[in-house]
Design an enzyme around this catalytic site. Structure first.
Site, PDB file in Angstrom:
ATOM      1  N   HIS B 128       6.476   1.889  -3.745  1.00  0.00           N
ATOM      2  CA  HIS B 128       4.819   1.423  -3.896  1.00  0.00           C
ATOM      3  C   HIS B 128       4.203   2.336  -2.356  1.00  0.00           C
ATOM      4  O   HIS B 128       3.209   3.134  -2.853  1.00  0.00           O
ATOM      5  CB  HIS B 128       4.656   0.262  -3.186  1.00  0.00           C
ATOM      6  CG  HIS B 128       3.300   0.118  -2.760  1.00  0.00           C
ATOM      7  ND1 HIS B 128       2.638  -0.976  -3.438  1.00  0.00           N
ATOM      8  CD2 HIS B 128       2.519  -0.200  -1.403  1.00  0.00           C
ATOM      9  CE1 HIS B 128       1.356  -1.702  -3.184  1.00  0.00           C
ATOM     10  NE2 HIS B 128       1.432  -0.959  -2.132  1.00  0.00           N
ATOM     11  N   GLU B 129       5.026   2.658  -1.330  1.00  0.00           N
ATOM     12  CA  GLU B 129       4.414   4.102  -0.627  1.00  0.00           C
ATOM     13  C   GLU B 129       5.035   4.941  -0.820  1.00  0.00           C
ATOM     14  O   GLU B 129       3.294   5.394  -0.349  1.00  0.00           O
ATOM     15  CB  GLU B 129       5.308   3.642   1.194  1.00  0.00           C
ATOM     16  CG  GLU B 129       5.445   1.901   1.772  1.00  0.00           C
ATOM     17  CD  GLU B 129       3.777   1.661   1.525  1.00  0.00           C
ATOM     18  OE1 GLU B 129       2.881   2.637   2.325  1.00  0.00           O
ATOM     19  OE2 GLU B 129       3.882   0.496   2.107  1.00  0.00           O
ATOM     20  N   HIS B 132       1.610   5.790  -2.664  1.00  0.00           N
ATOM     21  CA  HIS B 132       0.553   6.358  -1.856  1.00  0.00           C
ATOM     22  C   HIS B 132       0.138   7.656  -2.195  1.00  0.00           C
ATOM     23  O   HIS B 132      -0.306   7.899  -2.024  1.00  0.00           O
ATOM     24  CB  HIS B 132       0.361   5.995  -0.691  1.00  0.00           C
ATOM     25  CG  HIS B 132      -0.359   3.773  -0.682  1.00  0.00           C
ATOM     26  ND1 HIS B 132      -1.475   3.991  -1.758  1.00  0.00           N
ATOM     27  CD2 HIS B 132      -0.091   2.706  -0.592  1.00  0.00           C
ATOM     28  CE1 HIS B 132      -1.930   2.036  -1.679  1.00  0.00           C
ATOM     29  NE2 HIS B 132      -0.868   1.955  -0.753  1.00  0.00           N
ATOM     30  N   GLU B 210      -4.300  -0.433  -4.806  1.00  0.00           N
ATOM     31  CA  GLU B 210      -3.341  -1.038  -4.474  1.00  0.00           C
ATOM     32  C   GLU B 210      -2.480  -1.315  -5.735  1.00  0.00           C
ATOM     33  O   GLU B 210      -1.596  -1.331  -6.273  1.00  0.00           O
ATOM     34  CB  GLU B 210      -3.271  -2.067  -3.648  1.00  0.00           C
ATOM     35  CG  GLU B 210      -3.945  -2.261  -2.234  1.00  0.00           C
ATOM     36  CD  GLU B 210      -2.600  -1.798  -1.624  1.00  0.00           C
ATOM     37  OE1 GLU B 210      -1.015  -1.978  -2.273  1.00  0.00           O
ATOM     38  OE2 GLU B 210      -2.878  -0.874  -0.765  1.00  0.00           O
TER      39      GLU B 210
END
Lengths: 185, 317
Positions: B128-129, B132, B210
């Site tokens: 997930h990071e 980003h 997100e």
């Protein structure tokens, strides 16, 4: 008469530039395929290096599992000898299933799971296999781009002239291998 | 971007209110303020964020698994270089990414997160990071955050000057020099509404990013359950991060600041509700692509809104 000559010249220059850019595009894609392959190769070699250490560590614990361990060692050397993408893929896939078998067997040895050295090796092996599977994906994507270019008009003409040949996918038929990266300890 | 339009309108309204000829210079001033703040944010934002959150660069021998997972995700995402790995000594489980450019990016996780998650879950969080970073969300959200800040500062300054201006001049005398009182009223109204509007916009942008990062994470790991189960554990954890800051919130995996009101929660949060994110990830099935996420989103929220931007859907990204 003079103008037609200029027009012909302009068209010729445009075609020449187009040919150059097509050729360069093919070279770029081929290099990307090579680069993607070398990334898989690094991880495959890392796995070869890890296996002897792993076997050495567990040998004392798993006296009754000689067959499983020997199978892993044999598959490892077969994979190291294999050449060509398709053969390599098959041999690596056999090695993966041998390692999968080994992991199932490890479950019967709770003592091993307390061994820090073993756990560290296990983590490295798991991570290496994940990296193999992720870089395989990338490699296959690059091969797809490259193959499409070599087969599609008009780049296929250039590809034929300068000997850009289709590349093979790094494919793994065994469905258990697909799930292998998700085994955690 | 819609946020820019709000800034232009605010600048124009304030400028007009001060002097009927100054509408354009109001816009110019608004953007000068914006760009100065942007330069500061881009040049030192990362170091400020790392210092504020007490993050320390992780030792490879101490956190071999974390390093391995970050490298796996770099390979899967095809990033040019491996992000630096930082650890925050905090019992609250959370993680964030930072870095305007992928080459200078950082992934930071708390020690609480490392303790709580198993390997697959940690992989989901790191994915997930890394998403980003991959989706350039940090740049995107920095632009948006600075925009929010600029609007807040301008509105604040204008309201203050109105207040004191009125006090000095002692009430209604100034109206002939000030130009049209109607414009003045509009400008004041705008100074009140613009910060609210831009914040709501900002929250909706943040929530979209997100969803996108969740979708990318599922694609990178090809295992949405890892992230889903990690989010489930996060929703069960109660302790807020000690060092969280409002401006940094969108970069974390889960909102580090628990919202107070329940009813406004969905409109004024930087993150979509965790349970919804979990349900979307769990209904993806075997399709780990962006399309799979979009379908799962549609079936969970019963809305046909497109949440994955078209630019991300293109092959080769």
């Amino acid at each position: 008469m003079n103008t037609t000559l200029i027009i012909i010249l302009v068209i010729a220059v445009i075609i020449f530039i187009a040919l150059i850019s097509m050729y360069n595009g093919l070279v770029r894609l081929r290099n990307q395929v090579k680069n993607a392959w070398s990334q898989i190769d690094v991880q495959l070699k890392r796995r070869y290096d890890l296996i002897p250490n792993l076997i050495e560590t567990v040998k004392g614990y798993m006296k009754h599992e000689k067959e499983t361990l020997e199978n892993v060692t044999r598959m490892r050397s077969q994979a190291m000898e294999a050449s060509g993408v398709a053969d390599k893929a098959r041999a690596e896939s056999n090695l993966s299933s041998a390692l999968g078998q080994f992991r199932v067997t490890v479950e019967n040895y709770p003592d091993l799971k307390a061994n820090q050295n073993f756990l560290a090796l296990q983590e490295e092996l798991t991570s290496t296999e994940n990296k193999i599977s992720f870089s395989r994906q990338n490699y296959n994507d690059q091969v797809l781009f490259f193959n499409n270019k070599t087969e599609m008009f008009p780049t296929n003409i250039i590809a034929g002239m300068f000997g850009f040949r289709k590349r093979e996918f790094f494919e793994i038929e065994d469905s258990s291998e697909r799930k292998a990266p998700k085994v955690s300890f | 971007m819609l946020m820019g339009v709000i800034l232009v309108m605010l600048g124009y309204a304030i400028g007009m209110a001060i002097d009927p000829q100054a509408g354009l210079s109001g816009i110019v001033i608004a953007f000068v303020v914006y760009f100065i703040m942007l330069i500061v944010a881009f040049s030192s934002g990362q170091s400020i964020m790392l210092r504020m959150s007490n993050a320390k660069e992780a030792d490879r021998d101490e956190y071999p698994q974390l390093y391995n997972i970050v490298e796996e995700m770099r390979i899967s995402a095809g990033l040019p270089s491996t992000p630096k790995v930082y650890v925050i000594d905090d019992p609250a489980p959370n993680a964030f990414a930072s870095g305007i450019r992928p080459e200078k990016s950082v992934v930071a996780v708390t020690t609480g997160l490392l303790k709580l998650m198993n390997r697959d879950e940690l992989q989901g969080v790191v994915a997930h990071e890394v998403s980003h970073i991959l989706n350039r969300d940090i740049r995107y959200m920095t632009l948006a955050t600075v925009m929010v800040g600029t609007v807040a500062i301008l509105s604040h300054m204008f309201m203050r000057s109105m207040l004191y201006g009125a006090m000095y001049r002692g009430g209604g005398r100034q109206s002939n020099k000030r130009g049209n009182p109607l414009i003045l009223v509009i400008a004041i109204l705008f100074s009140i509404l613009a910060p609210i509007a831009i914040r709501l916009l900002y929250f909706s942008v943040s929530r979209k990013r997100e969803y996108l990062a969740d979708a990318s994470a599922a694609r990178l790991t090809r295992y949405p359950e890892g992230l889903a189960s990690a989010l489930e554990k996060l929703s069960g954890s109660t302790n807020d991060l000690k060092v969280a800051d409002k401006a940094m919130a969108p970069m974390y995996i889960a909102n580090p600041l628990k919202p107070k009101g329940q009813r406004l929660r969905n409109l004024s949060s930087t993150h979509p509700p965790l349970d919804e994110r979990i349900r979307i990830l769990r209904s993806m099935g075997q399709n780990h692509s962006y399309e799979g996420y979009q379908q799962a989103y549609a079936s969970v929220t019963k809305s046909s809104k497109g949440i994955i931007p078209g630019s991300a859907m293109k092959p080769g990204k």
